[in-house]
Design an enzyme around this catalytic site. Structure first.
Site, mmCIF file in Angstrom:
data_model
loop_
_atom_site.group_PDB
_atom_site.id
_atom_site.type_symbol
_atom_site.label_atom_id
_atom_site.label_comp_id
_atom_site.label_asym_id
_atom_site.label_seq_id
_atom_site.Cartn_x
_atom_site.Cartn_y
_atom_site.Cartn_z
ATOM 1 N N GLU A 114 6.080 -12.573 11.406
ATOM 2 C CA GLU A 114 5.184 -11.550 11.992
ATOM 3 C C GLU A 114 4.329 -10.785 10.980
ATOM 4 O O GLU A 114 4.299 -9.555 10.956
ATOM 5 C CB GLU A 114 6.008 -10.576 12.838
ATOM 6 C CG GLU A 114 6.803 -11.249 13.933
ATOM 7 C CD GLU A 114 7.631 -10.280 14.774
ATOM 8 O OE1 GLU A 114 7.491 -9.068 14.595
ATOM 9 O OE2 GLU A 114 8.414 -10.759 15.617
ATOM 10 N N GLU A 173 11.559 -19.184 19.657
ATOM 11 C CA GLU A 173 12.277 -18.086 20.328
ATOM 12 C C GLU A 173 11.953 -18.026 21.821
ATOM 13 O O GLU A 173 11.746 -16.984 22.404
ATOM 14 C CB GLU A 173 11.925 -16.743 19.656
ATOM 15 C CG GLU A 173 12.167 -16.729 18.170
ATOM 16 C CD GLU A 173 11.903 -15.387 17.519
ATOM 17 O OE1 GLU A 173 11.769 -14.378 18.249
ATOM 18 O OE2 GLU A 173 11.827 -15.325 16.266
HETATM 19 C C1 XIL Z 1 15.476 -9.336 18.173
HETATM 20 C C2 XIL Z 1 16.960 -9.423 18.523
HETATM 21 O O1 XIL Z 1 17.151 -10.429 19.515
HETATM 22 C C3 XIL Z 1 17.419 -8.072 19.041
HETATM 23 O O2 XIL Z 1 18.825 -8.126 19.292
HETATM 24 C C4 XIL Z 1 17.096 -6.996 18.018
HETATM 25 O O3 XIL Z 1 17.435 -5.747 18.575
HETATM 26 C C5 XIL Z 1 15.605 -7.006 17.660
HETATM 27 O O4 XIL Z 1 15.245 -8.314 17.189
HETATM 28 N N1 XIL Z 1 11.105 -11.641 17.251
HETATM 29 C C6 XIL Z 1 11.988 -12.028 16.296
HETATM 30 C C7 XIL Z 1 13.432 -11.796 16.474
HETATM 31 O O5 XIL Z 1 11.613 -12.727 15.330
HETATM 32 O O6 XIL Z 1 14.117 -11.644 15.234
HETATM 33 C C8 XIL Z 1 13.665 -10.584 17.360
HETATM 34 O O7 XIL Z 1 15.053 -10.556 17.615
HETATM 35 C C9 XIL Z 1 12.873 -10.727 18.650
HETATM 36 C C10 XIL Z 1 11.416 -10.780 18.352
#
Ligand code: XIL
Length: 366
Positions: A163, A275
């Site tokens: 990101e 994801e």
């Molecule tokens: C998220 C987790 O799933 C949550 O449990 C935490 O509170 C915040 O992070 N993009 C990403 C992930 O790359 O690492 C994030 O994961 C969700 C968004």
């Protein structure tokens, strides 16, 4: 609602209705799908089916562990490799959680992609302070060196930077305004990849981000950065599309996704879906409609990607609604049943949902 969206939604709901009727006939009676799991269908097509998990979920929930082993060939640490977990205090590392996941994954025959080495979120306060007021370069390189060395040969890939692009921050080249950027400039991305490649030359090095499917500026910002990295000979191997989709609140841009995948392929990089989930807590419908729109949105998205490339991973952020970051008690008063988000392939009780069947069908079509 804007006319365009109304048309989009009508089309979406129509396809949901159509699929529900058709799906109800075939969804639970297509024995060929019931026989095979996603990892089996993907096997031989060069695709890992994955899920973000924790070592505790695998250790304490044998039914969940069974589903992960059956359906997936890869896992990703949802939070056990983030700085808040690995680096609780200055000068200290706590690898116990990620070590446990690595050990479990090895025993269960699951590959692992590490996530993330460099991110602006999930950072302990001391680290943010050190980045902004101390020696950011040493902190960056020290973290990458220690972490990638420890897991060299145990992970097949790393999300090296997560990101880094957010054009609305108004910074040159669309970079996100983060402590890493403020301390080191845009060069922190290249530095991270070069260092990771130096320590683990065999790992697939991934740039991971979200929003390509909804925001053309985000897509262009990532593409511009990738082209610059490639022109500078930076060792980057793949782009991770987080793929956090929305059931209704945002309108997918399939043409942008196709254009993005074509451009990434031209740069000689792989695409990973890293994801995948669908946020549907704002959708006012019954369970069957909610599951139907989740499946329909994912199908439009997967069609856009698969029309241009074969992703090396289709990884979900979780795999059952029981363990979804979107099911945190973010109560939505408009949709009292909505706080349990239904955006993953298996429901709370590990039953396959329309999304599972859609992904199975898409994998079969490759
Ligand atoms: C998220 C987790 O799933 C949550 O449990 C935490 O509170 C915040 O992070 N993009 C990403 C992930 O790359 O690492 C994030 O994961 C969700 C968004």
């Amino acid at each position: 609602m804007k006319p365009g969206r109304r048309k989009f939604m009508a089309g979406m709901l129509a396809s949901v209705a159509g699929r529900n009727a058709a799906g109800a006939l075939t969804r639970n009676h297509d024995t060929s799908e019931e026989v095979h799991a996603l990892r089996e269908i993907a096997f031989g097509k060069g695709i890992h089916v994955g899920a973000a998990v924790s070592s505790d979920q695998l250790r304490l929930d044998p039914s969940f562990r069974h589903e992960i082993v059956k359906e997936c060939s890869l896992v990703v640490p949802e939070w056990q490799a983030k700085w808040t977990t690995l680096r609780p205090l200055p000068g200290q590392f706590d690898f116990s959680g990620f070590d446990a996941l690595i050990k479990q994954s090895g025993a269960l025959g699951l590959a692992v992609r590490g996530h993330p080495l460099v991110w602006h979120a999930a950072m302990p306060a001391w680290a943010t302070n050190e980045i902004l007021t101390g020696d950011a370069r040493s902190l960056l390189e020290g973290h990458i060196a220690t972490t990638t060395k420890r897991y060299r040969g145990k992970v097949i890939a790393w999300d090296v930077v997560n990101e880094a692009i957010r054009p609305e921050d108004g910074i040159a080249y669309g970079f996100r305004d983060t402590p890493w950027y403020r301390a080191l400039g845009a060069g922190y991305v290249a530095a991270a990849f070069r260092h990771a490649a130096e320590i683990d030359p065999d790992a697939r090095l991934v740039y991971n981000d979200y929003g390509v499917e909804y925001d053309d500026r985000r897509a262009d910002g990532i593409l511009d950065m990738v082209k610059r990295l490639r022109d500078d000979g930076v060792p980057i191997h793949a782009i991770g599309l987080q793929s956090h989709l929305w059931a209704t609140r945002k309108q997918l841009h399939p043409r942008t996704v196709k254009r993005f995948c074509r451009a990434i392929k031209r740069e000689g990089l792989d695409i990973l879906i890293t994801e995948l989930d669908v946020r549907e807590t704002d959708f006012l419908g019954d369970i069957e409609s909610r599951d139907g729109i989740v499946s329909a949105v994912a199908e439009i998205y997967l069609d856009a990607i698969l029309s241009e490339c074969i992703p090396k991973e289709i990884t979900f952020w979780g795999f059952s609604d029981k363990y979804s970051w979107l099911s945190k008690p973010m109560y939505n008063p408009e949709n009292p049943a909505g706080h349990l988000n239904r955006g993953l392939p298996l429901d709370y009780s590990y039953s396959r949902k329309p999304l599972w069947h859609t992904v199975a069908r898409k994998l079969r079509e490759i």
